[in-house]
Write a protein that holds these residues in place. Structure first.
Motif, PDB file in Angstrom:
ATOM      1  N   ASP A  38     -54.318 -88.999  75.514  1.00 16.00           N
ATOM      2  CA  ASP A  38     -53.535 -90.068  74.875  1.00 16.00           C
ATOM      3  C   ASP A  38     -52.768 -89.578  73.648  1.00 16.00           C
ATOM      4  OD1 ASP A  38     -55.391 -89.911  72.840  1.00 16.00           O
ATOM      5  OD2 ASP A  38     -56.015 -92.001  72.941  1.00 16.00           O
ATOM      6  N   GLY A  39     -53.021 -88.313  73.232  1.00 15.06           N
ATOM      7  CA  GLY A  39     -52.232 -87.721  72.154  1.00 15.06           C
ATOM      8  C   GLY A  39     -52.616 -88.161  70.765  1.00 15.06           C
ATOM      9  N   GLU A  40     -53.581 -89.060  70.635  1.00 17.33           N
ATOM     10  CA  GLU A  40     -53.936 -89.579  69.309  1.00 17.33           C
ATOM     11  C   GLU A  40     -55.446 -89.557  69.077  1.00 17.33           C
ATOM     12  OE1 GLU A  40     -52.245 -93.444  69.035  1.00 17.33           O
ATOM     13  OE2 GLU A  40     -50.165 -92.737  69.119  1.00 17.33           O
ATOM     14  N   GLY A  45     -46.599 -88.788  77.960  1.00 15.86           N
ATOM     15  CA  GLY A  45     -45.794 -87.599  77.664  1.00 15.86           C
ATOM     16  C   GLY A  45     -46.611 -86.439  77.136  1.00 15.86           C
ATOM     17  N   THR A  46     -47.896 -86.388  77.483  1.00 19.27           N
ATOM     18  CA  THR A  46     -48.804 -85.350  77.011  1.00 19.27           C
ATOM     19  C   THR A  46     -49.259 -84.487  78.178  1.00 19.27           C
ATOM     20  OG1 THR A  46     -50.628 -86.910  77.294  1.00 19.27           O
ATOM     21  CG2 THR A  46     -49.638 -86.769  75.093  1.00 19.27           C
ATOM     22  N   LEU A  47     -50.150 -83.533  77.897  1.00 15.15           N
ATOM     23  CA  LEU A  47     -50.721 -82.730  78.967  1.00 15.15           C
ATOM     24  C   LEU A  47     -51.754 -83.527  79.749  1.00 15.15           C
ATOM     25  CD1 LEU A  47     -51.408 -79.069  77.766  1.00 15.15           C
ATOM     26  CD2 LEU A  47     -49.794 -79.853  79.502  1.00 15.15           C
ATOM     27  N   ARG A  48     -51.842 -83.268  81.023  1.00 19.80           N
ATOM     28  CA  ARG A  48     -52.846 -83.917  81.853  1.00 19.80           C
ATOM     29  C   ARG A  48     -54.228 -83.332  81.546  1.00 19.80           C
ATOM     30  NH1 ARG A  48     -50.190 -80.105  84.743  1.00 19.80           N
ATOM     31  NH2 ARG A  48     -51.373 -78.696  86.112  1.00 19.80           N
ATOM     32  N   ARG A  49     -55.242 -84.032  82.003  1.00 23.97           N
ATOM     33  CA  ARG A  49     -56.628 -83.585  81.868  1.00 23.97           C
ATOM     34  C   ARG A  49     -57.134 -83.052  83.211  1.00 23.97           C
ATOM     35  NH1 ARG A  49     -59.878 -86.483  78.225  1.00 23.97           N
ATOM     36  NH2 ARG A  49     -58.774 -86.909  76.271  1.00 23.97           N
ATOM     37  N   LEU A  50     -58.154 -82.243  83.151  1.00 26.37           N
ATOM     38  CA  LEU A  50     -58.903 -81.912  84.352  1.00 26.37           C
ATOM     39  C   LEU A  50     -59.647 -83.155  84.824  1.00 26.37           C
ATOM     40  CD1 LEU A  50     -60.375 -78.431  83.358  1.00 26.37           C
ATOM     41  CD2 LEU A  50     -58.336 -78.899  84.746  1.00 26.37           C
ATOM     42  N   ILE A  51     -60.013 -83.174  86.107  1.00 27.47           N
ATOM     43  CA  ILE A  51     -60.669 -84.333  86.713  1.00 27.47           C
ATOM     44  C   ILE A  51     -62.108 -83.972  87.043  1.00 27.47           C
ATOM     45  CG2 ILE A  51     -60.619 -85.932  88.674  1.00 27.47           C
ATOM     46  CD1 ILE A  51     -57.591 -85.470  88.833  1.00 27.47           C
ATOM     47  N   ASN A  52     -63.017 -84.882  86.738  1.00 27.29           N
ATOM     48  CA  ASN A  52     -64.428 -84.663  87.047  1.00 27.29           C
ATOM     49  C   ASN A  52     -64.630 -84.448  88.546  1.00 27.29           C
ATOM     50  OD1 ASN A  52     -65.584 -84.900  84.413  1.00 27.29           O
ATOM     51  ND2 ASN A  52     -65.250 -87.123  84.513  1.00 27.29           N
ATOM     52  N   PRO A  53     -65.632 -83.644  88.929  1.00 24.76           N
ATOM     53  CA  PRO A  53     -65.853 -83.357  90.358  1.00 24.76           C
ATOM     54  C   PRO A  53     -65.990 -84.633  91.186  1.00 24.76           C
ATOM     55  CG  PRO A  53     -67.251 -81.968  88.989  1.00 24.76           C
ATOM     56  CD  PRO A  53     -66.615 -82.963  88.070  1.00 24.76           C
TER      57      PRO A  53
END
Length: 384
Positions: A240-242, A252-260
């Motif tokens: 969320d950038g904040e 408009g930020t970087l994506r996250r990895l996703i839990n298995p």
């Protein structure tokens, strides 16, 4: 701003995502919106011959304010069975505002997936068509994309959920490979570049397809590749950038990895980290992995392995950098540039694989050798 955010994500490494924030669960799609289906028999005008014909099984949206429908679908021949019902071909009709002959035939075609509510209730724990509808409507926001299947209308009545989509007349890309045996490199490049454009659109929307395969690429009459079957897709979480919380792609930020998650998709195409289902994964990277397998099959005519597991000797050979050696042993050699691209896309460790942006600028993809537009197989078929 949106384009800059997309480019940042399209070129981000697995390490960049690890630093972006802790892994998160996929985001839910919005609620599917459906209209009320009206099914009638009516007189239809053929504008070419001037003839009137009484036809049955015309479906259109019944608006609450009783305004005239925008279009109707004259449902025709069966194309295939699906898990919840059947897929049929439709002819698009135009409303004429004539009480005696209310509809006029057009040259437009559509496909409709007719899904039984009873079947949906019975099988929703296995696959959820409501989620697929939501995803397709989300992907279609802002207009149809030429390389990703969108939605024309979603209607319902007491018995059926009706998903109307653009019609693709030339079958799936797997059928093309079966007919050809294997593709010459210019033809493989022709299709691969279109598939990359479809992936680009999905990434811009923050969506992981999760079931990319040659069977899920339809071909229309203009020789355009269209990504279909969003039933297993995921809405990718972003930072969320904040606050360190989770947002969607609009942040408009970087994506996250996703839990298995539980592995899904066609066995040949599933990435090794998804098969293990032990560590977080990058939704975009697993789609690129599957796309590399698609390119391999187009160029070689065979899948690289049954499962991307250490127990498979073919996977072990490729994972250790032996892709060219394996293909020489199969007597199915490809150009050094094509082999280099595949080897770098099929690295076992997702930290070492090419990003979408790196794939798009690889010399094999950018090669200007050209090639004829491929012809369709000798039969017409729609597979969805």
């Amino acid at each position: 701003m949106e384009e800059l955010a997309f480019l940042e994500n399209a070129s981000a490494s697995f390490v960049d995502l690890e630093m972006s924030g802790p892994p998160a669960n996929p985001l839910p799609f919005g609620r599917a919106t459906t209209g009320r289906a009206e099914r009638v028999d009516a007189m239809v005008l053929n504008p070419v011959t001037g003839e009137h014909l009484e036809v049955s099984n015309i479906i259109y949206e019944r608006h609450p304010d009783r305004r005239p429908p925008d279009r109707a679908y004259w449902v025709g021949r069966k194309l295939k069975k699906c898990i919840f019902g059947v897929v049929k071909e439709c002819t698009l009709l135009r409303f004429r505002n004539d009480a005696l002959v209310p509809w006029e035939v057009t040259s437009g075609k559509a496909a409709v997936k007719i899904m039984s509510w009873q079947k949906i209730r019975e099988l929703q724990h296995i696959e959820d068509p409501i989620k697929e509808v939501s995803a397709m409507q989300y992907i279609s926001e802002g207009g149809q994309h030429p390389h990703v299947m969108g939605v024309l209308d979603v209607l319902k009545d007491e018995e059926y959920l009706l998903l109307f989509m653009p019609f693709c007349s030339s079958g799936d890309l797997f059928g093309f490979v079966q007919q050809a045996g294997r593709f010459p490199e210019p033809m493989a490049r022709y299709w691969f570049m279109q598939i990359l454009e479809g992936l680009t659109h999905l990434q811009k929307k923050g969506v992981c397809h999760r079931d990319m395969s040659l069977e899920n690429i339809l071909v229309d009459e203009y020789r355009t590749a269209v990504v279909i079957d969003l039933g297993m897709c995921l809405r990718v979480p972003y930072d969320d950038g904040e606050t360190g919380g989770v947002a969607d792609v609009s942040a408009g930020t970087l994506r996250r990895l996703i839990n298995p998650l539980i592995p899904c998709g066609k066995p040949n195409y599933i990435s090794p980290e998804v098969l293990k289902s032990e560590v977080p994964f990058d939704g975009f990277a697993i789609d690129l992995w599957a796309t590399a397998v698609m390119l391999f099959i187009m160029l070689v005519g065979l899948p690289p392995w049954e499962f991307a597991r250490e127990e498979d000797p073919r996977f072990r050979m490729v994972a250790r950098g032996g892709l060219e050696r394996m293909l020489r042993s199969w007597n199915r050699e490809i150009s050094p540039l094509a082999a280099d691209l595949l080897q770098k896309m099929l690295r076992e460790d997702p930290r070492q694989r090419l990003s979408l942006e790196e794939v798009k600028v690889h010399p094999w993809v950018l090669y200007e050798g050209g090639g004829a537009v491929p012809q369709a197989p000798g039969h017409e078929e729609w597979r969805g």
